[in-house]
Design an enzyme around this catalytic site. Structure first.
Site, PDB file in Angstrom:
ATOM      1  N   GLU A   1      12.239 -55.306  12.776  1.00  0.00           N
ATOM      2  CA  GLU A   1      11.740 -56.192  11.749  1.00  0.00           C
ATOM      3  C   GLU A   1      11.405 -57.369  12.270  1.00  0.00           C
ATOM      4  OE1 GLU A   1      13.477 -56.238   7.803  1.00  0.00           O
ATOM      5  OE2 GLU A   1      13.440 -54.185   7.936  1.00  0.00           O
TER       6      GLU A   1
HETATM    7  C1  LIG Z   1      15.565 -48.292  16.295  1.00  0.00           C
HETATM    8  C2  LIG Z   1      14.494 -48.948  15.844  1.00  0.00           C
HETATM    9  C3  LIG Z   1      13.903 -48.643  14.547  1.00  0.00           C
HETATM   10  C4  LIG Z   1      12.573 -48.961  14.276  1.00  0.00           C
HETATM   11  N1  LIG Z   1      12.141 -48.467  12.977  1.00  0.00           N
HETATM   12  C5  LIG Z   1      10.784 -48.760  12.404  1.00  0.00           C
HETATM   13  C6  LIG Z   1      10.145 -48.157  11.407  1.00  0.00           C
HETATM   14  O1  LIG Z   1      10.912 -47.645  10.635  1.00  0.00           O
HETATM   15  N2  LIG Z   1       8.978 -48.397  11.103  1.00  0.00           N
HETATM   16  C7  LIG Z   1       7.959 -48.970  12.258  1.00  0.00           C
HETATM   17  O2  LIG Z   1       6.980 -49.004  12.021  1.00  0.00           O
HETATM   18  N3  LIG Z   1       8.648 -49.695  13.483  1.00  0.00           N
HETATM   19  C8  LIG Z   1       9.839 -49.432  13.515  1.00  0.00           C
HETATM   20  N4  LIG Z   1      10.518 -49.957  14.535  1.00  0.00           N
HETATM   21  C9  LIG Z   1       9.424 -50.903  15.410  1.00  0.00           C
HETATM   22  C10 LIG Z   1       9.883 -52.306  15.724  1.00  0.00           C
HETATM   23  O3  LIG Z   1       9.580 -53.093  14.657  1.00  0.00           O
HETATM   24  C11 LIG Z   1       9.441 -52.772  16.969  1.00  0.00           C
HETATM   25  O4  LIG Z   1      10.093 -52.118  18.223  1.00  0.00           O
HETATM   26  C12 LIG Z   1       9.154 -54.250  17.033  1.00  0.00           C
HETATM   27  O5  LIG Z   1       8.256 -54.707  16.256  1.00  0.00           O
HETATM   28  C13 LIG Z   1       8.928 -54.678  18.432  1.00  0.00           C
HETATM   29  O6  LIG Z   1       7.842 -53.787  19.229  1.00  0.00           O
HETATM   30  P1  LIG Z   1       8.024 -53.194  20.678  1.00  0.00           P
HETATM   31  O7  LIG Z   1       9.464 -52.520  20.737  1.00  0.00           O
HETATM   32  O8  LIG Z   1       7.007 -52.464  20.997  1.00  0.00           O
HETATM   33  O9  LIG Z   1       8.211 -54.532  21.539  1.00  0.00           O
HETATM   34  P2  LIG Z   1       7.174 -55.449  22.352  1.00  0.00           P
HETATM   35  O10 LIG Z   1       5.800 -55.811  21.244  1.00  0.00           O
HETATM   36  O11 LIG Z   1       6.698 -54.740  23.238  1.00  0.00           O
HETATM   37  O12 LIG Z   1       7.846 -56.682  22.606  1.00  0.00           O
HETATM   38  C14 LIG Z   1       8.324 -57.017  23.710  1.00  0.00           C
HETATM   39  C15 LIG Z   1       8.915 -58.332  23.807  1.00  0.00           C
HETATM   40  O13 LIG Z   1       7.953 -59.417  23.647  1.00  0.00           O
HETATM   41  C16 LIG Z   1       8.091 -60.213  22.729  1.00  0.00           C
HETATM   42  N5  LIG Z   1       6.922 -60.677  22.354  1.00  0.00           N
HETATM   43  C17 LIG Z   1       5.718 -60.097  21.739  1.00  0.00           C
HETATM   44  N6  LIG Z   1       4.946 -60.650  21.397  1.00  0.00           N
HETATM   45  C18 LIG Z   1       5.280 -62.011  21.359  1.00  0.00           C
HETATM   46  C19 LIG Z   1       4.746 -63.230  21.146  1.00  0.00           C
HETATM   47  N7  LIG Z   1       3.546 -63.360  20.785  1.00  0.00           N
HETATM   48  N8  LIG Z   1       5.640 -64.300  21.589  1.00  0.00           N
HETATM   49  C20 LIG Z   1       6.916 -64.320  21.931  1.00  0.00           C
HETATM   50  N9  LIG Z   1       7.346 -63.057  22.287  1.00  0.00           N
HETATM   51  C21 LIG Z   1       6.477 -61.851  22.056  1.00  0.00           C
HETATM   52  C22 LIG Z   1       9.065 -59.372  21.732  1.00  0.00           C
HETATM   53  O14 LIG Z   1      10.049 -60.498  21.086  1.00  0.00           O
HETATM   54  C23 LIG Z   1       9.854 -58.622  22.689  1.00  0.00           C
HETATM   55  O15 LIG Z   1      10.983 -59.317  23.179  1.00  0.00           O
HETATM   56  C24 LIG Z   1      11.710 -49.640  15.084  1.00  0.00           C
HETATM   57  C25 LIG Z   1      12.194 -50.030  16.359  1.00  0.00           C
HETATM   58  C26 LIG Z   1      13.436 -49.595  16.853  1.00  0.00           C
HETATM   59  C27 LIG Z   1      13.728 -50.042  18.293  1.00  0.00           C
END
Ligand SMILES: Cc1cc2nc3c(=O)[nH]c(=O)nc-3n(C[C@H](O)[C@H](O)[C@H](O)COP(=O)(O)OP(=O)(O)OC[C@H]3O[C@@H](n4cnc5c(N)ncnc54)[C@H](O)[C@@H]3O)c2cc1C
Length: 822
Positions: free
Chosen positions: A501
């Site tokens: 989230e």
């Molecule tokens: C257990 C779990 C349950 C989940 N459940 C759902 C679900 O039900 N439905 C769904 O759709 N998604 C779900 N997600 C997805 C979740 O919302 C994403 O993991 C999250 O949005 C982050 O994306 P990412 O993991 O690809 O990280 P990335 O986007 O690759 O980010 C990597 C890092 O970069 C940072 N970052 C990225 N952009 C910026 C910026 N502009 N400025 C500063 N920092 C930045 C992030 O904070 C993070 O620390 C789930 C994830 C997990 C792990």
């Protein structure tokens, strides 16, 4: 001297008008009258005339609206239109979504505390309380976290059935559709209680009640969709999931490559308008067991079957699990917190138009739908789960630190441990107040976009800090996993809460201040909105109003920052009792400083501020700490200003103020335009940084609160599951805690005799007998020590396993094969 006096009087009149935010007219009258009066009395005719001329030269053009608009605002409007960065549709949508609540006051530089304190005290209804004491209590009694996280890697079937039967998945679904129709506070309380027992159960229940099919259907679904899905979702006959994230789109969710193309296909002999969908989603909670998948994708209409647009934009559909081509059922394994989570894929999946949430006319509105609904779920799910976790850390760590003895003392008595205990108590008080405040905002009908980001970020970060401290205080006891370990899994699962989230780094760097600055600022949004007014004279009027309001606002915040900085926030509006009056004044000071810095940063850096994440993150921190501190003060009032809570409030408040100061200082120090940085320093910190972190003495009082039963501790443990059932070690520890405390003076007598070499036996029980016989302690005291020793042994014990028990089923199978072959 008379010259100085006259100039000083004019400056004071100007300063006082700015401090109190008087209108231009009031300022002009006050300053001119003061200059005249003091000038005449002080007999400084030339100075008086010069000052009056300056004042009139400033006042007349500014008070003459027609002149001001034409000569000042019109040219500035042109420049403003040129330099204002064009907002992308995504940014525009994010800005328009949500409402502004008390956080707007904090951004104003002059918060109206009456607005905060008049908000109704959030309370659960009788029915909601009964649900907490009934089904939630029962469900907690059924949760064996070791079985869930290690043996089954899932909730047991009877728990799934219980959750569905008692409508845990339908807390946000109104009663008319068969749901529980609970308030946000009740929803939060249920999650907190579940999270205090099992992160897996809490996450499983949280997801259908957060942003997903039910929430989206409630807001945008057609009557037919609502009538079909909502009763089934409420009863758990349908299990929902919502699939947005994929390998190429995580934080930047708008960049999803998943797409649909509008087309026609013959279905059951009938030509049907629909979409051919291609998608690859991952991390989707509940997907492996979902019966209906909420799907986000970009919709294209190259043949113009829906209208004249080729690219319709992000669109949301609900696909039944039985949809041909939908690949679903495999699982991810999130850090040993095995709630159902997995990928969802589809290649050339055909879905009729009726699957679009809200029907075909909602095609392309998906992003708006998500952002509009996001804040409500985000304000509850993660903050509540984190709050349940930290409450349980208070119960478990507070009790354990009192029971675990080393060097002849309870480890809670060592100052190093006391420091960690103080953080656990203080941060839990703050986190609980924050969670409650955002739930209350939702119950008041707000869509708290900024507070929900604040709550998501800080509740989970403080959850991380508390989980770390809890682990450290427990030492090896929390490291050895097994049924007896109640801390390890909570600590392991922390990064999940940090990531979902809105991953925390992004939430802090981009969202809190980014949205807060424009949404909550009393003028910036108005200035930007003025640009889009078609009619020029109306545009100019609106811009002029906003611009001069903004200028007055800026001057006022500079004056207020300086005045409150010089006086150490000893003056100004306040509220509450004598204990907290000063706290409100400190918040006034930092609210002015935040408003001043935010304005200056935006004014000097313009659109570039968006990319200066380290600066905007720090200003976001300031807004967050002010919000959290306000939430704590409100909680203090709502609970009848309890004296017992004061150490907790004081610790958490000073921590927030110290962090506020450090964040402001960091932002100003790192501001790239040096003269501006120097000026801001002088205005915000005229005597340097004077806030200090909570004192050691205060920390000792907090540690004392969380290590002994009492009313403040009870309030801190509100909604934690503490029933001393066989599955709840922490509950049983808390049951024993009064005995542990009662045994302490007896133990001291016993240890004194032991040190004096009065006993011949080498074992504890033998020595206890001797102590009783020799009259060091009496028989009831000996019985108490024996009882406590036995009880405590259970809690300091850890598990050990037959090596085969720790092998996965696959490894076991492989090992058996090797053994058979041998
Ligand atoms: C257990 C779990 C349950 C989940 N459940 C759902 C679900 O039900 N439905 C769904 O759709 N998604 C779900 N997600 C997805 C979740 O919302 C994403 O993991 C999250 O949005 C982050 O994306 P990412 O993991 O690809 O990280 P990335 O986007 O690759 O980010 C990597 C890092 O970069 C940072 N970052 C990225 N952009 C910026 C910026 N502009 N400025 C500063 N920092 C930045 C992030 O904070 C993070 O620390 C789930 C994830 C997990 C792990």
């Amino acid at each position: 001297m008379s010259v100085l006096l006259t100039v000083l009087a004019a400056l004071i009149a100007t300063g006082a008008s700015a401090y109190h935010r008087s209108s231009l007219r009031t300022w002009a009258i006050a300053t001119i009258v003061t200059t005249l009066a003091v000038g005449v009395l002080a007999r400084a005719p030339i100075t008086t005339v010069i000052l009056l001329m300056i004042e009139v030269l400033i006042a007349v053009p500014l008070l003459n609206l027609a002149f001001r608009r034409k000569q000042i605002s019109a040219p500035l409007l042109k420049v403003f239109a040129k330099v204002t960065p064009k907002l992308s549709d995504t940014e525009q949508t994010a800005l328009e979504a949500g409402t502004v609540g008390f956080e707007g006051e904090l951004f104003s530089g002059k918060p109206d505390w009456h607005e905060l304190l008049k908000q109704p005290r959030p309370e659960l209804s009788v029915e909601e309380k009964a649900f907490l004491d009934g089904p939630v209590e029962q469900l907690c009694g059924m949760l064996d976290d070791w079985q869930i996280t290690h043996e089954l890697a899932d909730l047991p079937p009877e728990v799934w059935d219980f959750i569905k039967k008692h409508k845990f998945f339908g807390m946000i679904i109104p009663k008319q559709y068969g749901g529980l129709g609970f308030s946000a506070l009740a929803h939060s309380a249920v999650l907190q209680k579940l999270a205090s027992m099992s992160a897996t159960a809490a996450s499983t229940v949280a997801v259908p009640n957060s942003l997903g099919p039910a929430e989206l259907l409630l807001h945008y679904g057609s009557d037919e969709q609502k009538n079909y899905y909502l009763p089934r979702l409420a009863l758990g006959e349908e299990i929902p999931c919502f699939a947005l994230t994929g390998p190429y789109a995580g934080s930047d969710a708008t960049s999803i490559p998943d797409y649909g193309v509008v087309c026609k296909q013959v279905v059951d002999g009938v030509e049907t308008l629909g979409m051919r969908l291609n998608f690859d989603k991952r991390y989707i909670t509940l997907a492996p067991v979902a019966t209906v998948v909420g799907l986000a994708f970009r919709l294209y209409d190259p043949d113009h079957l829906l209208g004249d647009k080729d690219d319709l934009g992000i669109t949301l559909a609900l696909l039944p699990r039985s949809t041909p081509g939908l690949e679903i059922g495999r699982r991810h394994f999130p850090l040993n917190v095995p709630f159902q989570n997995g990928p969802v894929r589809g290649k050339d999946v055909f879905a009729p138009m009726s699957t679009l949430i809200g029907g075909p006319h909602m095609a392309g509105h998906g992003w708006r739908m998500l952002v509009e609904c996001l804040s409500v779920g985000r304000a509850i799910s993660l903050p509540s789960n984190a709050t349940g976790g930290v409450r349980m850390a208070v119960a478990g760590t507070g009790a354990y630190a009192r029971m675990r003895k080393q060097f002849g003392l309870a480890v809670a008595r060592f100052e190093g441990v006391e420091e960690a205990l103080a953080r656990i108590g203080g941060l839990t008080y703050a986190t609980a107040a924050l969670s409650r405040a955002t739930a209350a905002a939702v119950d008041r009908g707000e869509k708290p976009a900024v507070p929900s980001a604040i709550a998501k970020y800080h509740a989970t970060e403080w959850g991380r800090a508390v989980a770390g401290d809890a682990m450290d205080v427990h030492g090896g006891k929390a490291v050895q996993l097994g049924p007896k370990n109640y801390a390890g899994r909570a600590w392991q699962g922390v990064p999940i809460a940090i990531t979902v989230e809105g991953a925390n780094i992004m939430t802090r760097s981009l969202m809190i201040f980014g949205q807060g600055a424009i949404r909550c600022h009393p003028y910036v949004l108005k200035e930007m909105q003025a640009l889009s007014i078609e009619d020029y004279s109306e545009r100019l009027k609106a811009f002029d109003r906003a611009l001069f309001g903004h200028l007055g606002f800026g001057v006022s915040n500079a004056v207020r920052s300086l005045a409150l900085g010089i006086t150490g926030a000893r003056i100004g509006d306040s509220a509450g009792d004598a204990y907290v009056r000063r706290y409100y004044r400190k918040l006034n000071r930092y609210s002015s400083a935040l408003a001043l810095c935010a304005d200056t940063f935006m004014g000097v850096l313009g659109g570039k501020l968006k990319f200066k994440e380290k600066l905007s993150a720090r200003l976001g921190d300031v807004l967050s700490y002010l919000y959290i501190a306000s939430a704590m003060l409100k909680r203090y009032e709502d609970t009848g200003r309890p004296e017992a809570d004061r150490p907790l409030l004081a610790w958490a408040f000073h921590e927030c103020m110290w962090r506020t100061q450090m964040a402001l200082d960091g932002a100003i120090r790192n501001f790239p335009v040096r003269p501006v940085s120097w000026l801001l320093r002088a205005l915000v910190f005229p005597f340097g940084r004077r806030e200090v972190p909570p004192s050691d003495r205060l920390g000792r009082r907090v540690a004392a609160i969380i290590t002994a039963p009492g009313e403040a501790r009870d309030r801190l443990l509100e909604w934690a599951y503490l029933t001393p059932t066989s599955n709840n070690t922490v509950g049983r520890m808390n049951e024993l805690l009064p005995d542990v405390i009662a045994a302490e003076p007896v133990e001291r007598k016993f240890l004194k005799a032991q040190k004096a070499g009065q006993f011949k036996s080498h074992d504890y029980l033998g020595q206890l007998d001797e102590a009783m016989r020799s009259g060091v302690i009496d028989s009831s005291e000996a019985a108490l020590l024996r009882r406590v020793r036995e009880g405590v042994f259970e809690f300091i014990s850890v598990d050990d396993f037959d090596p085969a028990e720790l092998q996965s089923a696959v490894t076991r199978k492989h090992a058996k094969k090797l053994a058979d072959a041998a």
